[in-house]
Scaffold this motif. Structure first.
Motif, PDB file in Angstrom:
ATOM      1  N   GLY A 174       0.834  -1.179   0.000  1.00  0.00           N
ATOM      2  CA  GLY A 174       0.000   0.000   0.000  1.00  0.00           C
ATOM      3  C   GLY A 174       0.880   1.244   0.000  1.00  0.00           C
ATOM      4  O   GLY A 174       2.101   1.161  -0.181  1.00  0.00           O
ATOM      5  N   PRO A 175       0.345   2.423   0.201  1.00  0.00           N
ATOM      6  CA  PRO A 175      -1.070   2.706   0.449  1.00  0.00           C
ATOM      7  C   PRO A 175      -1.901   2.616  -0.835  1.00  0.00           C
ATOM      8  O   PRO A 175      -1.355   2.432  -1.923  1.00  0.00           O
ATOM      9  CB  PRO A 175      -1.042   4.140   0.959  1.00  0.00           C
ATOM     10  CG  PRO A 175       0.112   4.753   0.233  1.00  0.00           C
ATOM     11  CD  PRO A 175       1.147   3.659   0.155  1.00  0.00           C
ATOM     12  N   LEU A 176      -3.203   2.776  -0.689  1.00  0.00           N
ATOM     13  CA  LEU A 176      -4.100   2.804  -1.830  1.00  0.00           C
ATOM     14  C   LEU A 176      -3.901   4.109  -2.604  1.00  0.00           C
ATOM     15  O   LEU A 176      -3.680   5.160  -1.996  1.00  0.00           O
ATOM     16  CB  LEU A 176      -5.553   2.712  -1.349  1.00  0.00           C
ATOM     17  CG  LEU A 176      -6.619   2.401  -2.403  1.00  0.00           C
ATOM     18  CD1 LEU A 176      -6.409   1.018  -2.998  1.00  0.00           C
ATOM     19  CD2 LEU A 176      -8.013   2.513  -1.789  1.00  0.00           C
ATOM     20  N   ASN A 177      -3.974   4.038  -3.923  1.00  0.00           N
ATOM     21  CA  ASN A 177      -3.821   5.260  -4.724  1.00  0.00           C
ATOM     22  C   ASN A 177      -5.168   5.883  -5.084  1.00  0.00           C
ATOM     23  O   ASN A 177      -5.375   6.398  -6.175  1.00  0.00           O
ATOM     24  CB  ASN A 177      -2.998   4.988  -5.989  1.00  0.00           C
ATOM     25  CG  ASN A 177      -3.646   3.978  -6.915  1.00  0.00           C
ATOM     26  OD1 ASN A 177      -4.554   3.250  -6.518  1.00  0.00           O
ATOM     27  ND2 ASN A 177      -3.181   3.930  -8.152  1.00  0.00           N
ATOM     28  N   VAL A 178      -6.106   5.817  -4.129  1.00  0.00           N
ATOM     29  CA  VAL A 178      -7.390   6.502  -4.214  1.00  0.00           C
ATOM     30  C   VAL A 178      -7.622   7.182  -2.868  1.00  0.00           C
ATOM     31  O   VAL A 178      -7.382   6.575  -1.816  1.00  0.00           O
ATOM     32  CB  VAL A 178      -8.550   5.519  -4.494  1.00  0.00           C
ATOM     33  CG1 VAL A 178      -9.870   6.278  -4.597  1.00  0.00           C
ATOM     34  CG2 VAL A 178      -8.299   4.724  -5.768  1.00  0.00           C
ATOM     35  N   ALA A 179      -8.055   8.434  -2.890  1.00  0.00           N
ATOM     36  CA  ALA A 179      -8.328   9.149  -1.646  1.00  0.00           C
ATOM     37  C   ALA A 179      -9.403   8.430  -0.833  1.00  0.00           C
ATOM     38  O   ALA A 179     -10.168   7.624  -1.362  1.00  0.00           O
ATOM     39  CB  ALA A 179      -8.760  10.579  -1.956  1.00  0.00           C
TER      40      ALA A 179
END
Length: 444
Positions: free
Chosen positions: A201-206
């Motif tokens: 990660g992190p996720l690449n979406v807010a």
């Protein structure tokens, strides 16, 4: 304010009845027609449904009898639902995605994206999948055993939840004056190392508008209930009568409390297969027409799938269901439900597949707006359901009739909303917005 029930529209190609695609007025290719899907979504939204729900399978429906059922071609829910998001304003959008043949990062990213596209209306129906044919599309000779599926599922969910919590609500400051796009101090990469998954990660979406998309679960076996009690916010379940539904409701709510949650943190919504018309005679005529169109090969194929991917070739259709070994690759709870139903009512194989042709073991109603509303109210007010996942036997007509006939009756009784009061799926369901989980030491 009086407690109100929740309604989901469970949409399936031409309808839930096995033979619905054969009706003279049916659009046989509706499952691939985005205009047909948009119309269904708008009908459900106009009736103020909490959500619509789309199931899925990642294998074509093949084998004996499968060529007589409208289940072999379907749109990917994660492609379909964004299109429905821009065609609607308020209704929730729940899609199925298997944990057996996806990776956590895929799922976290897709559903967080859907939540942004829809303005906070996304829900993920997490399943371990009971279709053994899916395994051979993903490099496996055999499907995961029942226990292995659920062990993997627990870790899968934990990784997805951690990815959804990668960012704070205000992480992306996008400050043009300072040139700072996001606050690096707020980033929390899961850095997960587990038995089944390794994800940095992190996720690449807010962070999603709802904090996290709503988590839905549909397993009713003991392992499925354990997973739901810890992770789910909505449970879809197949219960053929009020006694079994009440027992399931009590058991699952108790498990939720044992998991340290409040009972109302999880909404239980049994499926209900409905054929409704202004008069009983009209409803029964519609049911008889549908039943007359069920081909025996299609009925046997349905039973084989619902009983846990078993082989019923050569069975006598007018004899009792033969004894079956517990399934290792299919739905254990559905096999138990159907074998118990057949035994308790002395059904032949033919009678059993006709019994489940519309509802596949779910609660089934054929009647007038008043009698259908009576049954739903009775379940709701007597500890059997927080709402229902409505399974129209035929589409689009069956859903339109439910919305024009049953919904006004429920509204007249004060059991269902007449307008939306919020904008997100969590608002509709009365679910709290999740707080970002506290920082924890990564799993290694």
């Amino acid at each position: 304010m009086k407690r109100q029930l929740h309604l989901g529209a469970f949409l399936m190609e031409t309808g839930h009845h096995l033979a619905a695609w054969r009706l003279p007025d049916a659009q046989a290719d509706a499952g691939l027609d985005i205009r047909a899907w948009i119309e269904l979504a708008r009908v459900a939204e106009a009736a103020c449904f909490d959500t619509l729900f789309v199931a899925d399978s990642v294998a074509a429906n093949l084998g004996p009898g499968a060529d007589r059922v409208a289940r072999a071609d379907r749109l990917d829910p994660l492609t379909l639902l964004p299109a429905l998001a821009v065609a609607t304003q308020r209704i929730g959008l729940i899609g199925t995605a298997t944990m057996s043949y996806n990776e956590p990062y895929h799922i976290a990213r897709k559903f967080a994206s859907l939540d942004h596209i829809s303005g906070g209306r996304a829900g993920w129906n997490l399943v371990t999948t009971d279709n053994a044919a899916e395994a051979r599309n993903f490099g496996r000779a055999e499907h995961y055993a029942h226990a292995d599926r659920y062990a993997r599922a627990q870790e899968f969910y934990e990784v997805v939840a951690a990815l959804w919590d990668s960012w704070d609500d205000e992480s992306f400051v996008r400050d043009k004056a300072s040139g700072l796009y996001y606050d690096a101090r707020s980033v929390r990469a899961p850095l997960h190392r587990g038995e089944h998954f390794s994800v940095d990660g992190p996720l690449n979406v807010a962070r999603a508008p709802q904090g996290r998309p709503v988590v839905v679960q549909a397993g009713s076996s003991p392992r499925g209930r354990e997973l739901a009690a810890r992770t789910a916010e909505v449970v879809f379940t197949a219960q053929p009568d009020i006694a079994s539904a009440q027992a399931f409701y009590r058991d699952l709510k108790a498990r939720v409390v044992a998991a340290g949650r409040v009972p109302d943190a999880l909404k239980i919504m049994p499926g209900v297969s409905v054929i409704v018309a202004p008069t009983l005679e009209e409803a029964q005529a519609r049911e008889a027409e549908l039943q007359s169109l069920v081909h025996p090969e299609a009925g046997i194929a349905l039973l084989e799938r619902m009983l846990g991917n078993v082989d019923l070739s050569g069975v006598d259709l007018d004899a009792p269901l033969p004894a079956l070994a517990p399934t290792e690759s299919g739905q254990r709870s559905r096999q138990d439900l159907l074998t118990s139903l057949a035994g308790a009512q002395g059904l032949t194989v033919r009678e059993l597949y006709l019994r489940i042709a519309a509802g596949r073991g779910h609660f089934t109603l054929t009647g007038t707006p008043q009698t259908v509303a009576d049954a739903l109210q009775h379940w709701f007010e007597n500890g059997a359901a927080d709402g229902f996942n409505v399974m129209a036997a035929d589409l689009p007509g069956g859903l339109a009739r439910f919305c024009s006939l049953v919904v006004p009756e429920l509204q007249r009784r004060g059991l269902f909303r007449t307008s939306y009061r919020g904008t997100t799926l969590r608002d509709h369901l009365g679910l709290a917005r999740p707080v970002r989980a506290p920082n924890v030491t990564p799993t290694h």
